[in-house]
Design a protein around this motif. Structure first.
Motif, PDB file in Angstrom:
ATOM      1  N   ILE A 142       0.872  -1.175   0.000  1.00 57.20           N
ATOM      2  CA  ILE A 142       0.000   0.000   0.000  1.00 57.20           C
ATOM      3  C   ILE A 142       0.911   1.226   0.000  1.00 57.20           C
ATOM      4  N   ALA A 143       0.812   2.045  -1.021  1.00 56.93           N
ATOM      5  CA  ALA A 143       1.747   3.150  -1.233  1.00 56.93           C
ATOM      6  C   ALA A 143       1.476   4.295  -0.261  1.00 56.93           C
ATOM      7  N   ALA A 144       1.818   4.072   1.015  1.00 56.36           N
ATOM      8  CA  ALA A 144       1.581   5.089   2.034  1.00 56.36           C
ATOM      9  C   ALA A 144       2.872   5.588   2.662  1.00 56.36           C
ATOM     10  N   GLY A 145       4.014   5.284   2.041  1.00 59.90           N
ATOM     11  CA  GLY A 145       5.279   5.779   2.547  1.00 59.90           C
ATOM     12  C   GLY A 145       5.598   7.154   1.992  1.00 59.90           C
ATOM     13  N   THR A 146       6.834   7.603   2.225  1.00 57.74           N
ATOM     14  CA  THR A 146       7.247   8.921   1.759  1.00 57.74           C
ATOM     15  C   THR A 146       7.624   8.888   0.277  1.00 57.74           C
ATOM     16  N   ARG A 147       8.467   7.940  -0.099  1.00 60.65           N
ATOM     17  CA  ARG A 147       8.923   7.876  -1.495  1.00 60.65           C
ATOM     18  C   ARG A 147       8.308   6.707  -2.251  1.00 60.65           C
ATOM     19  N   ASN A 148       8.076   5.598  -1.597  1.00 59.57           N
ATOM     20  CA  ASN A 148       7.376   4.469  -2.228  1.00 59.57           C
ATOM     21  C   ASN A 148       8.077   3.969  -3.500  1.00 59.57           C
ATOM     22  N   HIS A 149       9.395   3.748  -3.432  1.00 58.23           N
ATOM     23  CA  HIS A 149      10.122   3.278  -4.611  1.00 58.23           C
ATOM     24  C   HIS A 149       9.633   1.903  -5.063  1.00 58.23           C
ATOM     25  N   PHE A 150       9.419   0.991  -4.121  1.00 56.41           N
ATOM     26  CA  PHE A 150       8.969  -0.350  -4.472  1.00 56.41           C
ATOM     27  C   PHE A 150       7.590  -0.292  -5.110  1.00 56.41           C
ATOM     28  N   ALA A 151       6.706   0.527  -4.543  1.00 53.51           N
ATOM     29  CA  ALA A 151       5.367   0.682  -5.117  1.00 53.51           C
ATOM     30  C   ALA A 151       5.448   1.253  -6.527  1.00 53.51           C
TER      31      ALA A 151
ATOM     32  N   GLY B  60      21.347 -11.715   5.801  1.00 51.78           N
ATOM     33  CA  GLY B  60      20.158 -12.346   6.351  1.00 51.78           C
ATOM     34  C   GLY B  60      18.953 -11.442   6.508  1.00 51.78           C
ATOM     35  N   ARG B  61      19.091 -10.162   6.192  1.00 52.41           N
ATOM     36  CA  ARG B  61      17.973  -9.222   6.301  1.00 52.41           C
ATOM     37  C   ARG B  61      17.470  -8.895   4.898  1.00 52.41           C
ATOM     38  N   ALA B  62      16.166  -8.953   4.702  1.00 54.31           N
ATOM     39  CA  ALA B  62      15.587  -8.712   3.378  1.00 54.31           C
ATOM     40  C   ALA B  62      15.595  -7.231   3.044  1.00 54.31           C
ATOM     41  N   PHE B  63      15.688  -6.922   1.744  1.00 57.26           N
ATOM     42  CA  PHE B  63      15.470  -5.563   1.265  1.00 57.26           C
ATOM     43  C   PHE B  63      14.748  -5.621  -0.070  1.00 57.26           C
ATOM     44  N   VAL B  64      13.851  -4.662  -0.285  1.00 57.16           N
ATOM     45  CA  VAL B  64      13.070  -4.634  -1.523  1.00 57.16           C
ATOM     46  C   VAL B  64      13.646  -3.656  -2.532  1.00 57.16           C
ATOM     47  N   ASN B  65      14.424  -2.676  -2.067  1.00 59.11           N
ATOM     48  CA  ASN B  65      14.965  -1.655  -2.967  1.00 59.11           C
ATOM     49  C   ASN B  65      16.486  -1.656  -2.986  1.00 59.11           C
ATOM     50  N   THR B  66      17.104  -1.015  -2.011  1.00 59.86           N
ATOM     51  CA  THR B  66      18.543  -0.790  -2.090  1.00 59.86           C
ATOM     52  C   THR B  66      19.236  -0.971  -0.746  1.00 59.86           C
ATOM     53  N   VAL B  67      20.537  -1.246  -0.853  1.00 60.71           N
ATOM     54  CA  VAL B  67      21.456  -1.210   0.289  1.00 60.71           C
ATOM     55  C   VAL B  67      22.567  -0.237  -0.080  1.00 60.71           C
TER      56      VAL B  67
ATOM     57  N   ALA C 214      30.944   5.841  -2.555  1.00 60.27           N
ATOM     58  CA  ALA C 214      29.558   5.442  -2.316  1.00 60.27           C
ATOM     59  C   ALA C 214      29.238   4.239  -3.181  1.00 60.27           C
ATOM     60  N   VAL C 215      28.458   3.318  -2.627  1.00 60.80           N
ATOM     61  CA  VAL C 215      28.054   2.116  -3.353  1.00 60.80           C
ATOM     62  C   VAL C 215      26.554   1.915  -3.129  1.00 60.80           C
ATOM     63  N   LEU C 216      25.846   1.616  -4.204  1.00 61.04           N
ATOM     64  CA  LEU C 216      24.421   1.308  -4.130  1.00 61.04           C
ATOM     65  C   LEU C 216      24.207  -0.081  -4.711  1.00 61.04           C
ATOM     66  N   VAL C 217      23.705  -0.991  -3.875  1.00 61.98           N
ATOM     67  CA  VAL C 217      23.360  -2.336  -4.322  1.00 61.98           C
ATOM     68  C   VAL C 217      21.840  -2.416  -4.338  1.00 61.98           C
ATOM     69  N   SER C 218      21.266  -2.771  -5.491  1.00 62.90           N
ATOM     70  CA  SER C 218      19.812  -2.738  -5.636  1.00 62.90           C
ATOM     71  C   SER C 218      19.252  -4.109  -5.974  1.00 62.90           C
ATOM     72  N   ASN C 219      18.039  -4.338  -5.527  1.00 66.36           N
ATOM     73  CA  ASN C 219      17.284  -5.534  -5.867  1.00 66.36           C
ATOM     74  C   ASN C 219      16.813  -5.391  -7.312  1.00 66.36           C
TER      75      ASN C 219
ATOM     76  N   ALA D 261      22.895   1.465   4.977  1.00 67.60           N
ATOM     77  CA  ALA D 261      21.509   1.939   4.918  1.00 67.60           C
ATOM     78  C   ALA D 261      20.707   0.934   4.106  1.00 67.60           C
ATOM     79  N   VAL D 262      19.809   0.214   4.765  1.00 64.14           N
ATOM     80  CA  VAL D 262      19.007  -0.827   4.126  1.00 64.14           C
ATOM     81  C   VAL D 262      17.600  -0.282   3.913  1.00 64.14           C
ATOM     82  N   ASP D 263      17.241  -0.048   2.656  1.00 70.81           N
ATOM     83  CA  ASP D 263      15.952   0.568   2.326  1.00 70.81           C
ATOM     84  C   ASP D 263      15.729   1.835   3.150  1.00 70.81           C
ATOM     85  N   GLY D 264      16.821   2.609   3.312  1.00 71.31           N
ATOM     86  CA  GLY D 264      16.742   3.875   4.029  1.00 71.31           C
ATOM     87  C   GLY D 264      16.905   3.782   5.529  1.00 71.31           C
ATOM     88  N   GLU D 265      16.951   2.545   6.087  1.00 70.27           N
ATOM     89  CA  GLU D 265      17.099   2.365   7.528  1.00 70.27           C
ATOM     90  C   GLU D 265      18.581   2.290   7.884  1.00 70.27           C
TER      91      GLU D 265
END
Length: 437
Positions: free
Chosen positions: A201-210, A242-249, A301-306, A374-378
């Motif tokens: 449900i696209a209720a986040g701030t940026r909603n990249h996955f949505a 071991g931690r899932a991500f839907v967008n980026t690390v 800087a490195v961006l690893v994406s799903n 930073a895992v999906d911004g966290e």
């Protein structure tokens, strides 16, 4: 046809400049590129320094392009400049059109499945500036037969993963999230583990996955249509230690900055305060990245994406054309001075400081035992080496049958490909199933 049109427009652009050579036509190109390079160098000085150097860099970044425009106007070169730029812009548009085999990209059709009978939706009331309450998502979801669990209603922290596991244990046949990408990833991991459908449900701030799922980010209520009129897509799920991500690390400069407690309330000020030390190597670890058999040495800087982004330009990119490609995208950036910043401004993702790869497995090593990630911004800290992998097609995502669809992400223009297409040679990378939603 579009490739031939693109080449014809490039020839027209060259002719406009050549025919105006006597009145300074070639000067249009030289001045334009010089202004762009100076602006890039100014941005570097503004970001990588403090005090007077930052001020001068900011002034240069603003005045260089303005000065080019003023020079064009006062010297009478503006007609040549407008003509050449118009032809070049049309050439780029035609070239990108030639790389698309369909006017409206389509991918695999979602599989129709029966509506869930016991859906559980986890909603973060603080996400997206209060979208859950503003759009009345709780009432609308409950009216469709879903059970809603609220997060963030008080100061106590509630782990969304534990809520999801409890819901599955109690018989939930669908898990959904109204919240940010980080919350979505935690619940998505539980959904994949138990092979139950997952609803975004696209209720986040940026909603990249949505966005990459083709959902309507302006109206999260429309995401709830998936409960009654939905289809299922199979998509990949990234994993980092071991931690899932839907967008980026993210690793490096951005990951270090988001660790600062002040970042959430003062993003720009925190960014400008800490970035100079990170760019000049006075702070942060030295990274070494292994992407399958390729290596990236000491990126800032490195961006690893799903799945890979459409473009490797760190200033652009936008979105991922696929979510089921079974590969991680890797973008590494290293800009060591004003000259490389100027090169980046002119060449974009083709600059020498940008590395773009795809891989099944990415290992990030460092000269420190723990590094900021930073895992999906966290913001997290993980022990090195940090391993990123992708789990192909493990996530069943339920989306509305009728949805806007993912916005088209224009590919990078490779003029060698355009020339081959213009000559009638087939291009195996231009395929009509290039987009998955």
């Amino acid at each position: 046809m579009w490739a031939r049109v693109a080449l014809a427009l490039v020839v027209g652009c060259v002719l406009v400049v050549a025919l105006a050579a006597g009145s300074g036509g070639w000067l249009v190109l030289v001045i334009g590129f010089a202004g762009l390079a100076l602006a890039g160098a100014g941005v570097w000085w503004a970001l990588a320094h403090r005090g007077g150097a930052r001020l001068l860099g900011g002034l240069l970044a603003v005045t260089a392009p303005v000065g080019v425009l003023v020079l064009y106007a006062t010297s009478g070169l503006w007609v040549v400049a407008i003509g050449a730029l118009s032809l070049w812009a049309a050439a780029l548009a035609s070239a990108r059109a030639s790389l698309r085999s369909l006017r409206h990209p389509k991918g695999p059709h979602g599989r129709r499945t029966p509506p869930p009978s016991r859906p559980v939706l986890i909603m973060n009331v603080r996400s997206g500036g209060g979208k859950v309450e503003r759009f009345g998502l709780v009432e609308r979801a409950e009216a469709l037969g879903a059970r809603v669990v609220l997060l963030g209603a008080d100061d106590a922290y509630t782990d969304p993963e534990l809520v999801a596991r409890k819901a599955v244990a109690e018989g939930a046949d669908l898990l959904g999230v109204a919240g940010g990408d980080g919350t979505q990833a935690l619940v998505a991991a539980v959904a994949a583990e138990h092979d139950v459908p997952f609803l975004v449900i696209a209720a986040g701030t940026r909603n990249h996955f949505a966005m990459d799922l083709g959902l309507d980010r302006t109206d999260p209520v429309r995401s709830l249509d998936a409960l009654t009129h939905g289809v299922e897509l199979r998509v990949d799920l990234g994993e980092v230690d071991g931690r899932a991500f839907v967008n980026t690390v993210s690793f490096g400069a951005y990951a270090e900055i988001v660790q600062n407690p002040a970042y959430r309330d003062a993003k720009a000020a925190t960014f400008l305060e800490h970035l100079p030390d990170l760019l000049q190597g006075a702070a942060g670890p030295t990274l070494e990245v292994r992407a399958d058999d390729s290596r990236v040495h000491a990126p800032q800087a490195v961006l690893v994406s799903n799945n890979a982004y459409a473009r490797a330009d760190p200033l652009g990119g936008g979105r991922r054309p696929r979510l089921d490609g079974g590969l991680l995208g890797v973008i590494g950036a290293r800009v060591e001075g004003a000259a490389q910043a100027a090169e980046l401004a002119v060449l974009g993702e083709r600059a020498s400081g940008i590395t773009s790869l795809t891989a099944h497995r990415v290992v990030v090593e460092a000269d420190q035992e723990r590094i900021a990630v930073a895992v999906d911004g966290e913001a997290l800290e993980l022990p090195t080496p940090v391993v990123c992998t992708v789990r192909p097609s493990v996530l069943r995502v339920r989306v509305p049958r009728h949805r806007p669809g993912a916005a088209y992400a224009p590919p990078t223009v490779d003029w060698r490909r355009i020339a081959r297409l213009a000559l009638g040679h087939p291009d195996p990378r231009t395929i009509k199933d290039a987009y998955d939603v």
